[in-house]
Design a protein around this motif. Structure first.
Motif, PDB file in Angstrom:
ATOM      1  N   ASP A  74      -2.316  27.888  21.463  1.00  0.00           N
ATOM      2  CA  ASP A  74      -1.855  26.810  20.594  1.00  0.00           C
ATOM      3  C   ASP A  74      -0.924  27.346  19.505  1.00  0.00           C
ATOM      4  O   ASP A  74       0.087  26.710  19.169  1.00  0.00           O
ATOM      5  N   ALA A  75      -1.273  28.500  18.953  1.00  0.00           N
ATOM      6  CA  ALA A  75      -0.423  29.086  17.911  1.00  0.00           C
ATOM      7  C   ALA A  75       0.942  29.462  18.467  1.00  0.00           C
ATOM      8  O   ALA A  75       1.980  29.209  17.847  1.00  0.00           O
ATOM      9  N   LEU A  76       0.957  30.056  19.647  1.00  0.00           N
ATOM     10  CA  LEU A  76       2.220  30.462  20.256  1.00  0.00           C
ATOM     11  C   LEU A  76       3.093  29.253  20.585  1.00  0.00           C
ATOM     12  O   LEU A  76       4.323  29.309  20.448  1.00  0.00           O
ATOM     13  N   LYS A  77       2.472  28.157  21.004  1.00  0.00           N
ATOM     14  CA  LYS A  77       3.242  26.949  21.287  1.00  0.00           C
ATOM     15  C   LYS A  77       3.912  26.413  20.029  1.00  0.00           C
ATOM     16  O   LYS A  77       4.933  25.715  20.120  1.00  0.00           O
ATOM     17  N   ALA A  78       3.348  26.709  18.879  1.00  0.00           N
ATOM     18  CA  ALA A  78       3.908  26.239  17.612  1.00  0.00           C
ATOM     19  C   ALA A  78       4.963  27.200  17.060  1.00  0.00           C
ATOM     20  O   ALA A  78       5.594  26.893  16.042  1.00  0.00           O
ATOM     21  N   MET A  79       5.155  28.338  17.724  1.00  0.00           N
ATOM     22  CA  MET A  79       6.138  29.332  17.266  1.00  0.00           C
ATOM     23  C   MET A  79       7.170  29.562  18.361  1.00  0.00           C
ATOM     24  O   MET A  79       7.494  30.684  18.726  1.00  0.00           O
ATOM     25  N   THR A  80       7.709  28.473  18.888  1.00  0.00           N
ATOM     26  CA  THR A  80       8.536  28.493  20.098  1.00  0.00           C
ATOM     27  C   THR A  80       9.677  29.500  20.041  1.00  0.00           C
ATOM     28  O   THR A  80       9.856  30.299  20.970  1.00  0.00           O
ATOM     29  N   ALA A  81      10.451  29.454  18.980  1.00  0.00           N
ATOM     30  CA  ALA A  81      11.634  30.305  18.915  1.00  0.00           C
ATOM     31  C   ALA A  81      11.274  31.787  18.929  1.00  0.00           C
ATOM     32  O   ALA A  81      11.967  32.599  19.547  1.00  0.00           O
ATOM     33  N   HIS A  82      10.176  32.138  18.265  1.00  0.00           N
ATOM     34  CA  HIS A  82       9.772  33.544  18.214  1.00  0.00           C
ATOM     35  C   HIS A  82       9.145  34.002  19.529  1.00  0.00           C
ATOM     36  O   HIS A  82       9.124  35.195  19.822  1.00  0.00           O
TER      37      HIS A  82
END
Length: 207
Positions: free
Chosen positions: A100-108
């Motif tokens: 979930d956290a990674l989905k919220a940091m798409t560009a990175h």
């Protein structure tokens, strides 16, 4: 990796205000104190080790949520590195929180996607297919096309087909069907590819 203890930051008038460049006390005995520390946390190269250790060892769901929120709030390469490590955890809570956290940091996350989709661990590749959902449609197609062409695991290909069904265009349907043909002993994969083709056709006005 040893935890280097440092003095906790001085109290602030706003306890939720980020305290950059510090390592809050994430190992306090009381969960309320750990949660308050997590809510102040700014994830940086300096706080990386303390953050990762706290995530790996935290048992309180509210504190854990606050730690994942800190990753997203910081949203930088260090946050992504920590979350990527957690994708390999045996703890389902950590894997789900990291995803979930990674989905919220798409560009990175985008620079890491190709490597994730070719990881030796099948479970990581399946999670990476789900993670691809958060990318722009054109990026999803570019990322998952090679998976459909070459990945040797039917479960991974099934996950890729499911994601592609939401963003692909009719020109990609042959790719989905060819992927299923590579697994003749897996009738469910063929069914998934046909179903995806129907959804794509319906979305694009094709019979």
């Amino acid at each position: 990796m040893p935890l280097i203890r440092r003095d906790a930051p001085a109290p602030s008038a706003d306890r939720d205000a980020p305290v950059a460049g510090t390592v809050p006390s994430l190992t306090a005995e009381a969960s309320e104190d750990r949660r308050a520390a997590a809510r102040q946390l700014v994830v940086t190269a300096e706080t990386r080790d303390a953050t990762a250790i706290a995530l790996f060892h935290e048992n309180d769901a509210h504190v854990l949520q606050a730690l994942f929120t800190a990753l997203v709030r910081s949203s930088n390469s260090t946050s992504v590195e920590i979350a990527l490590e957690l994708l390999r955890s045996d703890d389902a809570r950590l894997r789900t929180g990291a995803l979930d956290a990674l989905k919220a940091m798409t560009a990175h996350v985008l620079p890491h996607m190709a490597q994730l989709l070719s990881d030796a661990d099948t479970d990581v590749r399946i999670l990476a297919c789900d993670l691809a959902r958060a990318q722009p449609p054109e990026a999803i197609v570019d990322l998952l096309g090679p998976v459909l062409e070459t990945d040797g695991d039917g479960n991974v290909c099934g996950a890729a087909i499911e994601v592609m069904a939401d963003v692909a265009t009719p020109e990609h349907v042959p790719l989905l069907l060819r992927c299923a043909e590579r697994f003749p002993a897996d009738p469910f994969l063929a069914f998934s590819a046909r179903t995806a083709a129907q959804r794509i056709g319906a979305r694009n006005g094709k019979p």
